[in-house]
Write a protein that holds these residues in place. Sequence first.
Motif, PDB file in Angstrom:
ATOM      1  N   LEU A 174       0.849  -1.185   0.000  1.00 19.55           N
ATOM      2  CA  LEU A 174       0.000   0.000   0.000  1.00 19.55           C
ATOM      3  C   LEU A 174       0.883   1.233   0.000  1.00 19.55           C
ATOM      4  CD1 LEU A 174      -2.727   1.459   0.269  1.00 19.55           C
ATOM      5  CD2 LEU A 174      -2.500   1.227   2.754  1.00 19.55           C
ATOM      6  N   VAL A 175       0.779   2.020  -1.060  1.00 15.77           N
ATOM      7  CA  VAL A 175       1.509   3.285  -1.145  1.00 15.77           C
ATOM      8  C   VAL A 175       0.522   4.394  -0.796  1.00 15.77           C
ATOM      9  CG1 VAL A 175       2.815   4.843  -2.630  1.00 15.77           C
ATOM     10  CG2 VAL A 175       3.045   2.363  -2.912  1.00 15.77           C
ATOM     11  N   HIS A 176       0.699   4.997   0.378  1.00 10.36           N
ATOM     12  CA  HIS A 176      -0.245   6.026   0.805  1.00 10.36           C
ATOM     13  C   HIS A 176       0.352   7.422   0.771  1.00 10.36           C
ATOM     14  CE1 HIS A 176       1.893   5.868   4.633  1.00 10.36           C
ATOM     15  NE2 HIS A 176       1.578   4.588   4.766  1.00 10.36           N
ATOM     16  N   LYS A 177       1.552   7.538   0.234  1.00 17.15           N
ATOM     17  CA  LYS A 177       2.171   8.834   0.064  1.00 17.15           C
ATOM     18  C   LYS A 177       3.199   8.676  -1.050  1.00 17.15           C
ATOM     19  CE  LYS A 177       4.407  12.427   2.908  1.00 17.15           C
ATOM     20  NZ  LYS A 177       5.012  12.737   4.211  1.00 17.15           N
ATOM     21  N   ALA A 178       3.127   9.350  -2.172  1.00 19.52           N
ATOM     22  CA  ALA A 178       2.426  10.591  -2.408  1.00 19.52           C
ATOM     23  C   ALA A 178       1.338  10.402  -3.467  1.00 19.52           C
ATOM     24  CB  ALA A 178       3.430  11.616  -2.902  1.00 19.52           C
ATOM     25  N   HIS A 179       0.427   9.465  -3.281  1.00 18.84           N
ATOM     26  CA  HIS A 179      -0.534   9.162  -4.330  1.00 18.84           C
ATOM     27  C   HIS A 179      -1.584  10.250  -4.517  1.00 18.84           C
ATOM     28  CE1 HIS A 179      -2.958   8.025  -0.855  1.00 18.84           C
ATOM     29  NE2 HIS A 179      -4.013   8.021  -1.647  1.00 18.84           N
ATOM     30  N   LEU A 180      -1.689  11.210  -3.590  1.00 18.18           N
ATOM     31  CA  LEU A 180      -2.689  12.272  -3.729  1.00 18.18           C
ATOM     32  C   LEU A 180      -2.210  13.422  -4.617  1.00 18.18           C
ATOM     33  CD1 LEU A 180      -4.066  12.477  -0.074  1.00 18.18           C
ATOM     34  CD2 LEU A 180      -5.044  11.294  -2.036  1.00 18.18           C
ATOM     35  N   ARG A 181      -0.940  13.466  -4.925  1.00 11.44           N
ATOM     36  CA  ARG A 181      -0.401  14.535  -5.772  1.00 11.44           C
ATOM     37  C   ARG A 181       0.311  13.926  -6.979  1.00 11.44           C
ATOM     38  NH1 ARG A 181       0.669  19.401  -3.666  1.00 11.44           N
ATOM     39  NH2 ARG A 181       0.803  19.939  -5.884  1.00 11.44           N
ATOM     40  N   HIS A 182       0.097  14.535  -8.128  1.00 12.90           N
ATOM     41  CA  HIS A 182       0.736  14.027  -9.341  1.00 12.90           C
ATOM     42  C   HIS A 182       1.385  15.126 -10.172  1.00 12.90           C
ATOM     43  CE1 HIS A 182      -0.836   9.926  -8.907  1.00 12.90           C
ATOM     44  NE2 HIS A 182      -1.913  10.505  -8.420  1.00 12.90           N
ATOM     45  N   VAL A 183       0.887  16.337 -10.085  1.00 16.82           N
ATOM     46  CA  VAL A 183       1.480  17.466 -10.812  1.00 16.82           C
ATOM     47  C   VAL A 183       2.016  18.425  -9.765  1.00 16.82           C
ATOM     48  CG1 VAL A 183       1.085  19.330 -12.467  1.00 16.82           C
ATOM     49  CG2 VAL A 183      -0.130  17.148 -12.718  1.00 16.82           C
ATOM     50  N   VAL A 184       3.339  18.503  -9.678  1.00 17.62           N
ATOM     51  CA  VAL A 184       3.974  19.243  -8.579  1.00 17.62           C
ATOM     52  C   VAL A 184       5.098  20.101  -9.127  1.00 17.62           C
ATOM     53  CG1 VAL A 184       3.401  17.433  -6.903  1.00 17.62           C
ATOM     54  CG2 VAL A 184       5.601  17.371  -8.115  1.00 17.62           C
ATOM     55  N   ASP A 185       5.623  20.955  -8.259  1.00 22.02           N
ATOM     56  CA  ASP A 185       6.806  21.742  -8.622  1.00 22.02           C
ATOM     57  C   ASP A 185       7.937  21.544  -7.619  1.00 22.02           C
ATOM     58  OD1 ASP A 185       5.672  23.015  -6.488  1.00 22.02           O
ATOM     59  OD2 ASP A 185       5.448  24.965  -7.458  1.00 22.02           O
ATOM     60  N   GLU A 186       7.858  20.493  -6.799  1.00 18.58           N
ATOM     61  CA  GLU A 186       8.921  20.206  -5.846  1.00 18.58           C
ATOM     62  C   GLU A 186      10.078  19.472  -6.528  1.00 18.58           C
ATOM     63  OE1 GLU A 186       5.769  19.376  -5.191  1.00 18.58           O
ATOM     64  OE2 GLU A 186       5.173  20.403  -3.343  1.00 18.58           O
ATOM     65  N   GLU A 187      11.262  19.587  -5.928  1.00 15.65           N
ATOM     66  CA  GLU A 187      12.439  18.918  -6.464  1.00 15.65           C
ATOM     67  C   GLU A 187      12.463  17.434  -6.114  1.00 15.65           C
ATOM     68  OE1 GLU A 187      15.933  20.924  -5.216  1.00 15.65           O
ATOM     69  OE2 GLU A 187      15.513  22.752  -6.354  1.00 15.65           O
ATOM     70  N   ALA A 188      11.747  17.035  -5.081  1.00 21.74           N
ATOM     71  CA  ALA A 188      11.744  15.638  -4.647  1.00 21.74           C
ATOM     72  C   ALA A 188      10.376  15.314  -4.071  1.00 21.74           C
ATOM     73  CB  ALA A 188      12.842  15.379  -3.620  1.00 21.74           C
ATOM     74  N   VAL A 189      10.101  14.025  -3.975  1.00 27.00           N
ATOM     75  CA  VAL A 189       8.837  13.575  -3.421  1.00 27.00           C
ATOM     76  C   VAL A 189       9.120  12.483  -2.391  1.00 27.00           C
ATOM     77  CG1 VAL A 189       8.522  11.808  -5.210  1.00 27.00           C
ATOM     78  CG2 VAL A 189       6.537  12.672  -3.971  1.00 27.00           C
ATOM     79  N   THR A 190       8.317  12.468  -1.346  1.00 25.61           N
ATOM     80  CA  THR A 190       8.419  11.407  -0.344  1.00 25.61           C
ATOM     81  C   THR A 190       7.452  10.293  -0.710  1.00 25.61           C
ATOM     82  OG1 THR A 190       9.041  12.939   1.412  1.00 25.61           O
ATOM     83  CG2 THR A 190       8.159  10.803   2.084  1.00 25.61           C
ATOM     84  N   VAL A 191       8.000   9.113  -0.918  1.00 22.79           N
ATOM     85  CA  VAL A 191       7.191   7.932  -1.216  1.00 22.79           C
ATOM     86  C   VAL A 191       7.172   7.068   0.042  1.00 22.79           C
ATOM     87  CG1 VAL A 191       6.936   5.881  -2.648  1.00 22.79           C
ATOM     88  CG2 VAL A 191       7.777   8.002  -3.655  1.00 22.79           C
TER      89      VAL A 191
END
Length: 402
Positions: A174-191
Amino acid sequence: MALKTVRARLGNTWVSLTYNPATGRYEGVLTPPGTSIHQPGGYFDIEAQASNETGQTASVTGAQLPALRLVVRETAAPALTLVSPLPGYLSTETPALIFEAVDEEGGSGVDPGTFSLAGAAAEPIPGGYRFTWTPPGGWADGPHAVTASVRDYDGNGSAVSAAYTVDTVPPGLLVHKAHLRHVVDEEAVTVAGEAWDVAAPDVSVTVAGTAVPVRDGRFEAEVPLEIEENRIAVIAKDGAGNQTGAEVYMIRLVTDRTQADADQVLALCARGYARWTEEERAWWASARCLRSSYDSRDLNRVGSAVEWLAGELRRRGYLAEVRPEAGWTARDAPTRSRMEAYLAGVETVRAAQGLEMPEIPGTMAGLTIDGANRIERALVKVDAVFPKYAAWTAGEITCGGV
């Protein structure tokens, strides 16, 4: 008549025997070449010969006298080993277990008929046999134990045991982060998410190809984002090798272009590549340099974001029909009509929900740094409200309640 010589033969070797007054026998030492199990009758035939002083000779063999039948048995057991699979988890109900049994050189040899697992296939190998056995009917998920044994022709036996756990069910993921955001302007994402398995609880997880620690079934990883579409693979693997995969889809846009970036590009172009420092060349190849221009990469990236957001809007019941042009190359001409269509797609997505969103330029002619930022900032904003906003329409559930 007195005896002159007494001797005995084993094979082609004669040994003289010496009279022992204490026992009243002629004695000597004969050395057999090994076990007698494969000899005719299962024994070595010894020939005894005696001669007197007149030269007369008499002999007798084991065929005539049972006392001259030398029976030799080895005492070393054959070496029985489990080749594969190693004890532990199995991801199949019908594993092929492979054993090898080898007897020592000169031994009686492995007796394939004594292998204890019924139905095993025997294949000769140097010094013994390889046995392949599959559990009849297969093994159900859960723990299982197996013991195999074999003997040589002299009756010496060996055994080997192994314990397995059959697990044919992939682990839960179960991936519960970061499935709520898909179009972003951050340099990195927390999965982040959870991974678990009942039968084989030793679950490992990789995110974007890199192993991440799993503690109490939970994992988290920071993944850098490229300024483009990003497809981040999340793979959970249990102890039996079963895998479950998920994908985190992110589009990284650019909303923080600065005049300094553009000035840097112009200055570098004026000086020529040969005069750049290593730091300047690294900057040119970095993501920051991408922020200082607007070209086919920007058009394709924004087009991908518009297409994805429009799909999500339609899925939520909004009107968002767009046909963004894809596959822009550096050779394509950004004509007026194509740029108008480009902005129209962005505007359709921006205005679909009727919410306050960043305004976008009315034309691509004379596009400024701020205008380029506002185009992509509007798309990031549209994506940001998806998890937090839902439109209600007048109907039975709101007028009358249920």
